[in-house]
Design a protein around this motif. Structure first.
Motif, PDB file in Angstrom:
ATOM      1  N   THR B   2       0.843  -1.197   0.000  1.00 36.42           N
ATOM      2  CA  THR B   2       0.000   0.000   0.000  1.00 36.42           C
ATOM      3  C   THR B   2       0.874   1.240   0.000  1.00 36.42           C
ATOM      4  O   THR B   2       1.809   1.348   0.790  1.00 36.42           O
ATOM      5  CB  THR B   2      -0.874   0.029   1.277  1.00 36.42           C
ATOM      6  N   PHE B   4       0.791   5.515   0.275  1.00 30.90           N
ATOM      7  CA  PHE B   4      -0.052   6.539   0.872  1.00 30.90           C
ATOM      8  C   PHE B   4       0.073   7.878   0.151  1.00 30.90           C
ATOM      9  O   PHE B   4       1.186   8.374  -0.030  1.00 30.90           O
ATOM     10  CB  PHE B   4       0.361   6.789   2.329  1.00 30.90           C
ATOM     11  N   TYR B   5      -1.071   8.438  -0.214  1.00 31.44           N
ATOM     12  CA  TYR B   5      -1.102   9.854  -0.567  1.00 31.44           C
ATOM     13  C   TYR B   5      -1.240  10.670   0.716  1.00 31.44           C
ATOM     14  O   TYR B   5      -1.574  10.121   1.780  1.00 31.44           O
ATOM     15  CB  TYR B   5      -2.295  10.146  -1.495  1.00 31.44           C
ATOM     16  N   ASP B   8      -4.205  10.087   2.867  1.00 29.60           N
ATOM     17  CA  ASP B   8      -4.317   8.788   3.536  1.00 29.60           C
ATOM     18  C   ASP B   8      -3.674   8.789   4.924  1.00 29.60           C
ATOM     19  O   ASP B   8      -3.820   7.829   5.680  1.00 29.60           O
ATOM     20  CB  ASP B   8      -3.656   7.690   2.688  1.00 29.60           C
ATOM     21  N   PHE B   9      -2.936   9.849   5.247  1.00 27.40           N
ATOM     22  CA  PHE B   9      -2.306   9.925   6.566  1.00 27.40           C
ATOM     23  C   PHE B   9      -3.256  10.584   7.558  1.00 27.40           C
ATOM     24  O   PHE B   9      -4.083  11.422   7.195  1.00 27.40           O
ATOM     25  CB  PHE B   9      -1.006  10.741   6.504  1.00 27.40           C
ATOM     26  N   GLN B  13      -1.681   8.156  13.603  1.00 24.00           N
ATOM     27  CA  GLN B  13      -1.416   6.892  12.884  1.00 24.00           C
ATOM     28  C   GLN B  13      -0.016   6.376  13.243  1.00 24.00           C
ATOM     29  O   GLN B  13       0.933   7.145  13.285  1.00 24.00           O
ATOM     30  CB  GLN B  13      -1.475   7.235  11.398  1.00 24.00           C
ATOM     31  N   LEU B  76       5.345   2.447   6.375  1.00 23.78           N
ATOM     32  CA  LEU B  76       5.140   3.862   6.073  1.00 23.78           C
ATOM     33  C   LEU B  76       5.682   4.118   4.664  1.00 23.78           C
ATOM     34  O   LEU B  76       6.881   4.302   4.478  1.00 23.78           O
ATOM     35  CB  LEU B  76       5.891   4.704   7.113  1.00 23.78           C
ATOM     36  N   PRO B  78       4.943   6.490   1.623  1.00 22.39           N
ATOM     37  CA  PRO B  78       4.287   7.545   0.845  1.00 22.39           C
ATOM     38  C   PRO B  78       4.453   7.265  -0.645  1.00 22.39           C
ATOM     39  O   PRO B  78       5.488   6.734  -1.063  1.00 22.39           O
ATOM     40  CB  PRO B  78       5.054   8.811   1.220  1.00 22.39           C
ATOM     41  N   ARG B 149      -3.564  13.385  -3.566  1.00 22.09           N
ATOM     42  CA  ARG B 149      -4.343  12.698  -4.589  1.00 22.09           C
ATOM     43  C   ARG B 149      -4.807  13.750  -5.595  1.00 22.09           C
ATOM     44  O   ARG B 149      -5.157  14.863  -5.199  1.00 22.09           O
ATOM     45  CB  ARG B 149      -5.565  12.063  -3.923  1.00 22.09           C
TER      46      ARG B 149
END
Lengths: 151, 151
Positions: B2, B4-5, B8-9, B13, B76, B78, B149
C-alpha cells in the motif's frame, strides 16, 4: 593543534575554513543502497521523473554524515572530540547532486552548563554546508558535550 | 503493497512493525572512518577511556542513517518515496553499542499543506529507534513531502 575546553568557546565564535568533500553519482548511490534506498537516490531515470527533485539527489543523511566529517576535520576541536547529544534542527534547502563539492562553516550560538554532568558544558553550534556555488545545501544546529577545564 | 497519498495519513497513525538491523564493531568503525572519525567511534581502548561513553559507541549519524533505512523498509510508504525536507529534532538518549539490534516505531504527529507546492502536503513524523532491550536510542521528528491525490 589547538583543543578547546568548554571555557575556550564563546558565543559568536566562527570556524570558517573546512576541507572539501566531492560526491559523485557512485557515492550517492552506494550510501543510498545501504541507508536510504529510495529510487531518487539510486537511479537517474527514476530521479528525473520525480517532480520535486528532477534528477539524482544525495540522501539528506549522506549530506549530514559528510557534514559531520568536515566538522571533525575542521578547527572546531573540543578536548576529547565532538560528542553530539542531539540536534535541534536540520534543513535541506536544496538538493545535493553528483559532482557537488561540499564545505562547512560553523558558529557557536549558545553555551550552557550540563545539569547532569558538572565536569562538562554544552556547546550549541550552527553548521551550514555549502556547495561549490556557495549555496547552502544543509543547515544543522547541534548540541555537543565538552569537558570543562579542571577547577 | 500500500502506498499513501497525503490524504491517507492521519494524526496519531502509527507504524509499529519494522525490520531489525544489527550493528557489530566492524560496521561501527567502518561508518565512523568514513564520516565521523572520532576515537570513541573507532577504537575500543580510546572509547573505554571516554568518561561519558565508557566503550565503543556508534556515531549518532550512523544510528540516524540506519533509522532511515528501517523507515524506508517499514509500512510507512508515501507515494513516490520518503522525501525529507528536514528534521525538527534528534536526540540520542543512550549509546548504541556493538551487537545492538535496532528497530523503529513511528507516528504521524502533524499534517499540513505545502505552501510552495500545492500538489503536496507535509507529514510530520516522530520516529523512535529502540535497541534489543526496548530502550530508546534515538528520537527524531522529521518532515516529509507527500503527493496529494489528484483533485
Amino acid at each position: 593543534m589547538t583543543f578547546f575546553y568548554f571555557e575556550d568557546f564563546a558565543v559568536g565564535q566562527k570556524f570558517l575554513g573546512s576541507e572539501r568533500f566531492v560526491l559523485d553519482a557512485a557515492a550517492i548511490k552506494s550510501f543510498a543502497a545501504a541507508y536510504d534506498p529510495e529510487p531518487f537516490h539510486l537511479d537517474e531515470a527514476a530521479a528525473s521523473r520525480n517532480p520535486a527533485l528532477r534528477g539524482l539527489t544525495a540522501s539528506g543523511w549522506h549530506t549530514a554524515s559528510i557534514t559531520m566529517r568536515l566538522l571533525v576535520e575542521s578547527e572546531l576541536r573540543p578536548m576529547g572530540g565532538i560528542l553530539g547529544l542531539g540536534v535541534d534542527e536540520i534543513r535541506w534547502p536544496r538538493p545535493v547532486r553528483p559532482g557537488d563539492e561540499l564545505r562547512v562553516e560553523s558558529e557557536v550560538i549558545e553555551l550552557r552548563p550540563s545539569e547532569s554532568r558538572p565536569a562538562h558544558g554544552i556547546v550549541k553550534i550552527r553548521t551550514t554546508t555549502f556547495n561549490q556555488a556557495n549555496e547552502p545545501v544543509q543547515l544543522v544546529v547541534s548540541n555537543i558535550l565538552v569537558e570543562r577545564r579542571a577547577a
